[in-house]
Design a protein around this motif. Structure first.
Motif, short mmCIF file in Angstrom:
data_model
loop_
_atom_site.label_atom_id
_atom_site.label_comp_id
_atom_site.label_asym_id
_atom_site.label_seq_id
_atom_site.Cartn_x
_atom_site.Cartn_y
_atom_site.Cartn_z
N THR A 33 16.83 -36.61 10.62
CA THR A 33 17.18 -36.46 12.24
C THR A 33 18.55 -37.32 12.71
N GLY A 34 18.61 -38.30 12.14
CA GLY A 34 19.78 -39.32 12.46
C GLY A 34 21.12 -38.63 12.12
N TYR A 35 20.78 -38.05 10.73
CA TYR A 35 22.24 -37.45 10.20
C TYR A 35 22.59 -35.93 11.15
N LEU A 36 21.63 -35.32 11.38
CA LEU A 36 21.69 -34.15 12.14
C LEU A 36 22.37 -34.41 13.58
N GLN A 37 21.67 -35.36 14.10
CA GLN A 37 22.09 -35.77 15.62
C GLN A 37 23.73 -36.40 15.33
N ALA A 38 23.60 -37.20 14.52
CA ALA A 38 25.09 -37.90 14.41
C ALA A 38 26.13 -36.86 14.08
N SER A 39 25.97 -35.96 13.30
CA SER A 39 27.07 -35.02 12.77
C SER A 39 27.22 -34.00 13.83
N GLY A 40 26.09 -33.72 14.77
CA GLY A 40 26.37 -32.60 15.64
C GLY A 40 27.08 -33.02 16.70
N ARG A 41 27.71 -34.34 16.92
CA ARG A 41 28.57 -34.64 17.73
C ARG A 41 29.82 -33.95 17.56
N THR A 42 30.27 -33.62 16.53
CA THR A 42 31.63 -32.97 16.07
C THR A 42 31.83 -31.46 16.30
N VAL A 53 19.79 -34.51 0.91
CA VAL A 53 20.10 -33.29 0.77
C VAL A 53 18.68 -32.10 0.55
N ARG A 54 17.77 -32.65 0.06
CA ARG A 54 16.50 -31.73 0.08
C ARG A 54 16.17 -31.39 1.23
N ARG A 55 16.11 -32.41 2.25
CA ARG A 55 15.55 -31.95 3.57
C ARG A 55 16.55 -31.11 4.25
N LEU A 56 17.70 -31.44 4.10
CA LEU A 56 18.72 -30.45 4.72
C LEU A 56 18.44 -29.14 4.22
N GLY A 57 17.97 -28.87 3.20
CA GLY A 57 17.81 -27.67 2.72
C GLY A 57 16.54 -26.81 3.45
N TYR A 58 15.68 -27.58 4.10
CA TYR A 58 14.66 -26.92 4.95
C TYR A 58 15.52 -26.28 6.23
N LEU A 59 16.62 -26.72 6.75
CA LEU A 59 17.51 -25.90 7.90
C LEU A 59 18.60 -25.58 7.72
N LEU A 60 19.42 -25.86 6.53
CA LEU A 60 20.71 -25.41 6.40
C LEU A 60 20.78 -24.27 5.27
N GLU A 61 21.26 -23.14 5.48
CA GLU A 61 21.56 -22.28 4.50
C GLU A 61 22.50 -22.70 3.42
N VAL A 62 23.39 -23.38 3.62
CA VAL A 62 24.46 -23.88 2.62
C VAL A 62 24.46 -25.57 2.54
N ASP A 85 8.19 -28.36 -1.85
CA ASP A 85 8.63 -28.91 -0.66
C ASP A 85 8.23 -27.97 0.66
N LEU A 86 7.52 -27.06 0.34
CA LEU A 86 7.19 -26.15 1.39
C LEU A 86 6.22 -26.76 2.39
N GLU A 87 5.25 -27.74 1.78
CA GLU A 87 4.35 -28.39 2.93
C GLU A 87 5.22 -29.14 3.71
N GLU A 88 6.06 -29.94 3.27
CA GLU A 88 6.66 -30.97 4.13
C GLU A 88 7.62 -30.18 5.27
N ALA A 89 8.41 -29.18 4.39
CA ALA A 89 9.18 -28.37 5.49
C ALA A 89 8.61 -27.71 6.37
N GLY A 90 7.20 -27.24 6.34
CA GLY A 90 6.60 -26.65 7.35
C GLY A 90 6.39 -27.90 8.41
N LEU A 91 6.02 -28.92 8.08
CA LEU A 91 5.61 -30.02 9.25
C LEU A 91 6.82 -30.30 9.86
N PHE A 92 8.11 -30.48 8.83
CA PHE A 92 9.48 -30.88 9.49
C PHE A 92 9.89 -29.98 10.75
#
Length: 812
Positions: free
Chosen positions: A173-182, A209-218, A607-614
């Protein structure tokens, strides 16, 4: 990199670290300010500071609230964003649940895992609600064996501050929010930005990197693979457009996207942040702001009309031309009906007619509509009905088609709209007329003949029922076999053999390559799912959920084709886990829009269980099991062949002989790493003493649900969209019942089939229209209509058939 940089430190460092870094940068000639310094943000806004220093944490104002698209060009993370939890009794309820999520892959107690999943979905937790979780986690973290497992985990880090253990893991969450400022949405469009990360913690980086895969295609790329100069040039061009006051990038008028499923609508709107929700009579509407415009996403909840129950011949006018009469679906206790009255004569209640009216009200405020229902003939008919309801408003109403619920596929559909394909709509309508006329006529005849309401028949349903009955007759015929067991291998010889010595002769021993199976089509998935204990209707419902959640491609397909992005996804997963020698991407088919059923994200089944909760996805254990099947079959299809050592033998028990091939070794497992190939015992030539056993076995095994679907596919009856429905209807009508995994015909089913195919007065007329040949003929007509052929001759033939069926009992 130049000016306009945000420097983010890991959120587990003390606040003083930001001040120290700012002083360090200033000492080297950079105009940097820490977010804690007075007027730091204003100095950056005015251009008096070129860089800001903060923390990659959702609590930090630099990561959470900064919105200066004209000034911010890039974010530089000096270390992986991390969270630290001191393992004590003072964790807040929310932090405790996050700790449980981090440890989820290591928790073995299913009840504890269920507790974590349940708490993760509930907002505003109180201490009494998390007390059982606190006790359970502290107990495990006090166990040295569990701590050792945490320490060995590739992602969850365990360190010590003095004697106090501390867990460290990636803060996505911290990474996505911080990088989203750009990258911000502005009147000039979506500004592009650059995010760079210097990773000092391998565990935390792997988890990120693994958790970003839940949200990002690339996934994130190594800097060496990127052209930083070109990226920064694009970043600066966006800022220049914004500075010039250009406003062409953001279209403020509404674009309404119509799908058929509320879950799919919510997933699509969620691609652009947390959507707003509002309610109209008959519709739930999700609203989100995107570069493509102000998107309004809603769902019809399936078909909005159906053939009317009154007028003409079962809802179709036959003179002077064939014209089907469609009526909006309304609500009854028994379900939706296209009629003002329910079957019991009471008034039906507003339902899809109200939804159509709500869509018309949206037309008063929207610029255009994109009809993004499923990419098949049923979806085309839904889109056509909505198009007819809206075309009088003068808005542009176009069709959008995508085969995976992913941001890329959705944005491509927005950018490449097309007209509704009326050939597909006509094919669906003719198929519906065929089912209504033949089905209703046969059903009415059956009900009159047997004096029982609720009976039905159909051009696909009835021949499939006949297969189950025929197979049951074979299953009741038992034949003698002699079985012998040798080192775990069971051999079966026809007849009764009393010989007690088994002779084995090795005919050939060789090594060969065995290729994997192609990825799933609908029928193959249902066949395998049935073997894994799923009921066919259940498997289709679970696959629908996975598709709408954006986890798999469209699940109603006859295609085995894999798109280039699917092959790239497989290569990435295979090479990362097994090495490049295991990757052998294959397209499996030529061209076309449809793909095989495959995962759309780099999510391993674990990973699917954690991704579903995420992502707050409503996924159950059953979803996970079906996803595991789809994932492994797809990944295997993109892997290198297995090298198999086989022995071909002749086995003789007295005069009874048979040849068999044994798989005795895997010199190179290839795809078997994810789709196991069983090994047989390595038997040598010779004489073996055995104890023969005579058994009487069915001539043929009864059908399972999956085998019945496979038979439909093999004989060319039904479609991917109807396989599960046909099986479900036979069960609902009580024509067949489940006996364990098998389907067994009931006496009612046998009576119905006999009256339709054997007994006068109905069978002589009905037999042709419930036969496989007629159904294949109709399906071939449908294919030609979809290709643009005139559909008129088929309704004419169906009309004559229906009148003949209605007259069958008239003279009796």
């Amino acid at each position: 990199l130049g000016k306009g940089g945000l420097f983010f430190l890991p959120g587990d460092l003390p606040k003083e670290a930001a001040l120290d870094l700012a002083r360090f940068l200033r000492a080297r000639g950079l105009r940097a300010r820490a977010y804690l310094e007075p007027e730091a943000l204003e100095a950056f806004r005015r251009g008096e500071a070129d860089h800001l220093v903060g923390f990659a944490s959702w609590r930090n104002p630099l990561a959470r609230g900064l919105d200066l698209p004209g000034r911010v060009r890039y974010a530089l993370f000096l270390g992986v964003p991390k969270l630290r939890f001191a393992l004590g009794e003072d964790l807040a309820p929310g932090e405790l649940v996050r700790l449980g999520l981090a440890l989820l892959p290591l928790l073995e107690d299913p009840r504890l895992k269920a507790l974590v999943r349940s708490l993760a979905r509930r907002p505003g937790l109180q201490e009494k609600e998390v007390a059982p979780l606190r006790e359970a986690l502290l107990e495990r973290l006090a166990d040295p064996a569990f701590r050792a497992r945490v320490a060995e985990s590739p992602e969850v880090g365990l360190t010590f501050v003095g004697e106090k253990p501390v867990l460290v893991f990636a803060d996505v969450t911290g990474y996505l929010q911080a990088s989203g400022r750009t990258s911000r949405l502005t009147p000039a469009g979506l500004t592009q930005g650059l995010a760079l990360l210097l990773a000092e913690d391998r565990k935390a980086f792997a988890a990120l990197v693994r958790r970003l895969g839940y949200l990002l295609e690339v996934p994130p790329r190594p800097v060496a693979e990127a052209d930083l100069e070109a990226l920064l040039k694009r970043v600066d061009e966006d800022r220049e457009r914004l500075a010039r006051g250009e406003r062409g990038g953001l279209a403020l008028p509404e674009r309404v996207v119509v799908v058929e499923s509320p879950n799919k609508a919510r997933t699509l709107a969620g691609f652009f942040g947390r959507p707003m929700r509002r309610y109209l009579p008959g519709l739930v509407v999700y609203e989100a702001l995107a570069e493509e415009g102000y998107l309004v996403v809603t769902a019809t909840r399936g078909h909005v009309t159906d053939l009317a129950l009154r007028g003409g011949l079962y809802g179709v006018e036959t003179t002077p031309a064939y014209r089907p009469r469609y009526h909006p679906l309304r609500a009854c206790p028994e379900g939706s009906v296209p009629d003002p009255l329910c079957p019991d004569g009471t008034e039906s209640q507003p339902d899809r007619d109200r939804a159509l009216q709500a869509l018309r009200s949206l037309a008063l405020e929207a610029q255009d509509f994109l009809l993004a229902t499923d990419p098949d003939t049923e979806g085309e008919k839904i889109a056509y009905d909505v198009y007819l309801a809206l075309r009088a408003f003068g808005r542009e109403v176009v069709r959008g088609e995508f085969h995976a619920v992913t941001p890329r596929a959705f944005l491509e559909a927005l950018g490449r709209p097309r007209a509704v394909k009326e050939d597909l709509v006509e094919a669906q309508m003719v198929r519906r007329i065929a089912d209504r006329w033949i089905g209703f006529a046969l059903s009415e005849d059956l009900q009159r003949l047997l004096g029982r309401r609720g009976l039905s028949a159909g051009r696909v349903q009835t021949p499939v029922l006949g297969w189950v009955i025929a197979r049951e007759r074979e299953a009741r015929t038992r034949l003698p076999f002699t079985e012998v067991a040798l080192r775990g291998l069971a051999l079966r010889f026809p007849g009764e053999v009393r010989e007690r010595v088994l002779f084995l002769e090795v005919l050939e021993e060789a090594e060969r390559e065995q290729n994997p199976l192609p990825p799933y089509t609908t029928d193959a998935l249902l066949a395998d799912a049935s073997r894994e204990g799923f009921r066919v209707p259940e498997a289709m419902a679970l696959a629908q959920d996975l598709f709408e959640a954006g986890l798999i491609t469209y699940h109603r397909t006859d295609a085995t084709r894999v798109a280039p992005e699917g092959m790239a996804l497989a290569r990435r997963l295979i090479e990362a886990r097994f090495g490049p020698e295991y990757a052998r991407p294959r397209p499996w088919g030529e061209g076309g829009a449809h793909e095989a059923i495959r995962p759309t994200r780099p999510l391993w089944p674990e990973d699917l269980e954690e991704a579903g909760l995420f992502q707050a996805l409503p996924l159950s254990e059953a979803h996970g099991r079906l996803y595991d099947l789809i994932f492994r079959r797809f990944l295997a299809s993109q892997m290198a062949p297995a090298r198999v050592r086989e022995k071909r033998l002749r086995a003789c028990l007295g005069e009874a002989c048979q040849e068999l091939t044994l798989r005795v070794a895997l010199p190179f497992p290839g795809f078997a790493r994810v789709w196991p190939l069983g090994l047989d015992p390595d038997l040598e030539a010779g004489r073996y003493a055995v104890a023969p056993r005579t058994v009487r076995l069915p001539k043929a095994a009864r059908y399972t649900e999956g085998e019945l679907v496979a038979e439909m596919k093999r004989r060319g009856l039904g479609r991917p969209s109807t396989y599960a429905t046909i099986v479900e209807r036979l069960l609902e009508r009580r024509y067949v019942v489940r006996r364990g995994p098998f389907l067994v015909p009931t006496r009612l089913g046998e009576r119905v089939y006999a009256h339709l195919t054997e007994k006068p007065p109905l069978a002589p007329v009905a037999r042709r229209f419930v036969g496989e040949a007629f159904t294949r003929e109709v399906e071939a007509w449908m294919d030609r209509v979809e290709a643009g052929e005139d559909p008129t001759p088929l309704p004419r033939e169906l009309h004559e058939a229906t009148l003949a069926l209605l007259d069958a009992l008239g003279d009796d």
